[in-house]
Design a protein around this motif. Structure first.
Motif, PDB file in Angstrom:
ATOM      1  N   ARG A 106      11.609  -5.658  -6.104  1.00 44.90           N
ATOM      2  CA  ARG A 106      10.721  -5.874  -4.959  1.00 44.90           C
ATOM      3  C   ARG A 106       9.890  -4.615  -4.702  1.00 44.90           C
ATOM      4  NH1 ARG A 106      11.993 -10.520  -2.336  1.00 44.90           N
ATOM      5  NH2 ARG A 106      14.078 -11.368  -2.557  1.00 44.90           N
ATOM      6  N   THR A 107       8.771  -4.772  -4.025  1.00 47.24           N
ATOM      7  CA  THR A 107       7.957  -3.618  -3.682  1.00 47.24           C
ATOM      8  C   THR A 107       8.667  -2.783  -2.625  1.00 47.24           C
ATOM      9  OG1 THR A 107       6.758  -4.709  -1.882  1.00 47.24           O
ATOM     10  CG2 THR A 107       5.886  -4.987  -4.129  1.00 47.24           C
ATOM     11  N   GLU A 118       8.703  -4.382   0.792  1.00 41.89           N
ATOM     12  CA  GLU A 118       9.650  -5.492   0.804  1.00 41.89           C
ATOM     13  C   GLU A 118      11.087  -4.986   0.851  1.00 41.89           C
ATOM     14  OE1 GLU A 118       6.934  -8.664  -1.816  1.00 41.89           O
ATOM     15  OE2 GLU A 118       8.459  -7.431  -2.784  1.00 41.89           O
ATOM     16  N   CYS A 119      11.366  -3.921   0.113  1.00 42.82           N
ATOM     17  CA  CYS A 119      12.721  -3.350   0.099  1.00 42.82           C
ATOM     18  C   CYS A 119      13.140  -2.879   1.485  1.00 42.82           C
ATOM     19  CB  CYS A 119      12.792  -2.162  -0.871  1.00 42.82           C
ATOM     20  SG  CYS A 119      12.733  -2.599  -2.616  1.00 42.82           S
ATOM     21  N   ALA A 174       7.736  -2.428  -9.907  1.00 43.77           N
ATOM     22  CA  ALA A 174       7.684  -2.409  -8.452  1.00 43.77           C
ATOM     23  C   ALA A 174       7.613  -0.984  -7.917  1.00 43.77           C
ATOM     24  CB  ALA A 174       8.906  -3.119  -7.859  1.00 43.77           C
ATOM     25  N   ASP A 187       6.216   2.756  -7.039  1.00 45.43           N
ATOM     26  CA  ASP A 187       4.919   3.171  -6.509  1.00 45.43           C
ATOM     27  C   ASP A 187       4.271   4.223  -7.410  1.00 45.43           C
ATOM     28  OD1 ASP A 187       6.153   5.625  -5.950  1.00 45.43           O
ATOM     29  OD2 ASP A 187       6.316   5.241  -3.804  1.00 45.43           O
ATOM     30  N   GLY A 230       3.919  -1.278  -7.740  1.00 49.70           N
ATOM     31  CA  GLY A 230       4.318  -2.082  -6.593  1.00 49.70           C
ATOM     32  C   GLY A 230       3.626  -1.726  -5.304  1.00 49.70           C
ATOM     33  N   ASP A 231       2.726  -0.739  -5.338  1.00 52.49           N
ATOM     34  CA  ASP A 231       1.997  -0.366  -4.125  1.00 52.49           C
ATOM     35  C   ASP A 231       0.526  -0.756  -4.222  1.00 52.49           C
ATOM     36  OD1 ASP A 231       1.416   1.420  -6.131  1.00 52.49           O
ATOM     37  OD2 ASP A 231       1.680   3.229  -4.925  1.00 52.49           O
ATOM     38  N   GLU A 232       0.235  -1.776  -5.040  1.00 52.82           N
ATOM     39  CA  GLU A 232      -1.155  -2.212  -5.228  1.00 52.82           C
ATOM     40  C   GLU A 232      -1.488  -3.490  -4.462  1.00 52.82           C
ATOM     41  OE1 GLU A 232      -2.730  -2.077  -9.182  1.00 52.82           O
ATOM     42  OE2 GLU A 232      -1.206  -0.660  -9.851  1.00 52.82           O
ATOM     43  N   SER A 243       2.575  -9.100  -4.596  1.00 51.17           N
ATOM     44  CA  SER A 243       3.948  -9.430  -4.209  1.00 51.17           C
ATOM     45  C   SER A 243       4.903  -8.995  -5.303  1.00 51.17           C
ATOM     46  CB  SER A 243       4.088 -10.931  -3.952  1.00 51.17           C
ATOM     47  OG  SER A 243       3.692 -11.673  -5.096  1.00 51.17           O
ATOM     48  N   GLY A 244       6.106  -8.608  -4.891  1.00 49.86           N
ATOM     49  CA  GLY A 244       7.099  -8.137  -5.848  1.00 49.86           C
ATOM     50  C   GLY A 244       7.792  -9.268  -6.578  1.00 49.86           C
ATOM     51  N   ILE A 270       2.917  -9.154 -10.521  1.00 50.46           N
ATOM     52  CA  ILE A 270       2.772  -7.853 -11.184  1.00 50.46           C
ATOM     53  C   ILE A 270       2.609  -8.035 -12.689  1.00 50.46           C
ATOM     54  CG2 ILE A 270       4.026  -5.738 -11.778  1.00 50.46           C
ATOM     55  CD1 ILE A 270       5.081  -5.719  -8.884  1.00 50.46           C
TER      56      ILE A 270
END
Length: 224
Positions: free
Chosen positions: A48-49, A52-53, A111, A113, A136-138, A141-142, A148
């Motif tokens: 997960r991003t 989200e985490c 995911a 960053d 994951g910071d773009e 959704s993760g 991704i």
């Protein structure tokens, strides 16, 4: 089916970092009074991003600025821990180099960053470098959504069905399936049974096993 590209997850797939992610989660949760075992955290967050985490760990939605601040804090702990013990999943860079030499496009879909990506890539010594890295910071959704991986395929101009995803986590294996991609399970953190699926074409502990099985030589590579 012809194969055009290999897309690699990063943590636990390219680098053997998951034990240090677990330790950093324990330290982070201790700071913030969160009662959750490392195994549960990893099961709920891996793939997960960062935003989200943090919602998973805190058990509630967070303002994006607050979530990002927590992500930065946790990942600083991780990088400090892993820096002294940094290592790849055995055989990864050699495998990636041989894959590129055979005409396969390489990409990364993680995911993690931009700070963790820079940390890993500056130490890993990949040659050649991936054609694309999606983090994951773009705003995507993760995992287990395929966003991704699909973006990685798009950036390198490869059809999803001609991509093979390399993953160490159940969410990532599921993301590959949802994206219409085949997968190789890298069993550095989970068992082959936990990473099974109809689209999984191999399950290995590390890349030396793939080299010894002539995995790349047996692929029908689509040369552009």
């Amino acid at each position: 089916m012809k194969t055009e590209a290999l897309i690699f997850d990063m943590d636990g797939t390219m680098v053997d970092s998951m034990p240090w992610h677990a330790k950093s989660w324990v330290a982070f949760c201790r700071r913030h009074g969160i009662q959750m075992e490392a195994a549960e955290i990893l099961a709920r967050t891996t793939g997960r991003t960062g935003v989200e985490c943090m919602a998973e760990v805190f058990g509630r939605p967070l303002a994006e600025a607050d979530a990002l601040a927590f992500v930065h804090e946790k990942e600083e702990i991780y990088r400090a821990l892993f820096a002294a013990e940094f290592r790849e999943v055995a055989g990864f860079t050699a495998f990636a180099r041989h894959a590129a030499a055979r005409g396969l496009k390489l990409a990364v879909g993680t995911a993690g960053d931009k700070h963790n990506i820079a940390f890993v890539m500056s130490r890993l010594g990949m040659d050649p470098l991936p054609l694309a890295i999606v983090g994951g910071d773009e705003g995507l959704s993760g995992k287990p959504t395929p966003a991704i991986f699909l973006e990685a395929a798009r950036r390198i101009g490869a059809a999803p069905e001609r991509c093979i995803v390399f993953e160490d986590a159940p969410f990532g294996i599921e993301a590959a399936r949802r994206g219409g991609m085949r997968a190789v399970a890298v069993c550095s953190t989970h068992s082959a049974e936990e990473l099974a699926g109809p689209h999984v074409i191999a399950a290995v502990r590390h890349y030396d096993e793939l080299a010894h099985s002539n995995f790349l030589e047996m692929l029908d590579v689509a040369i552009a």
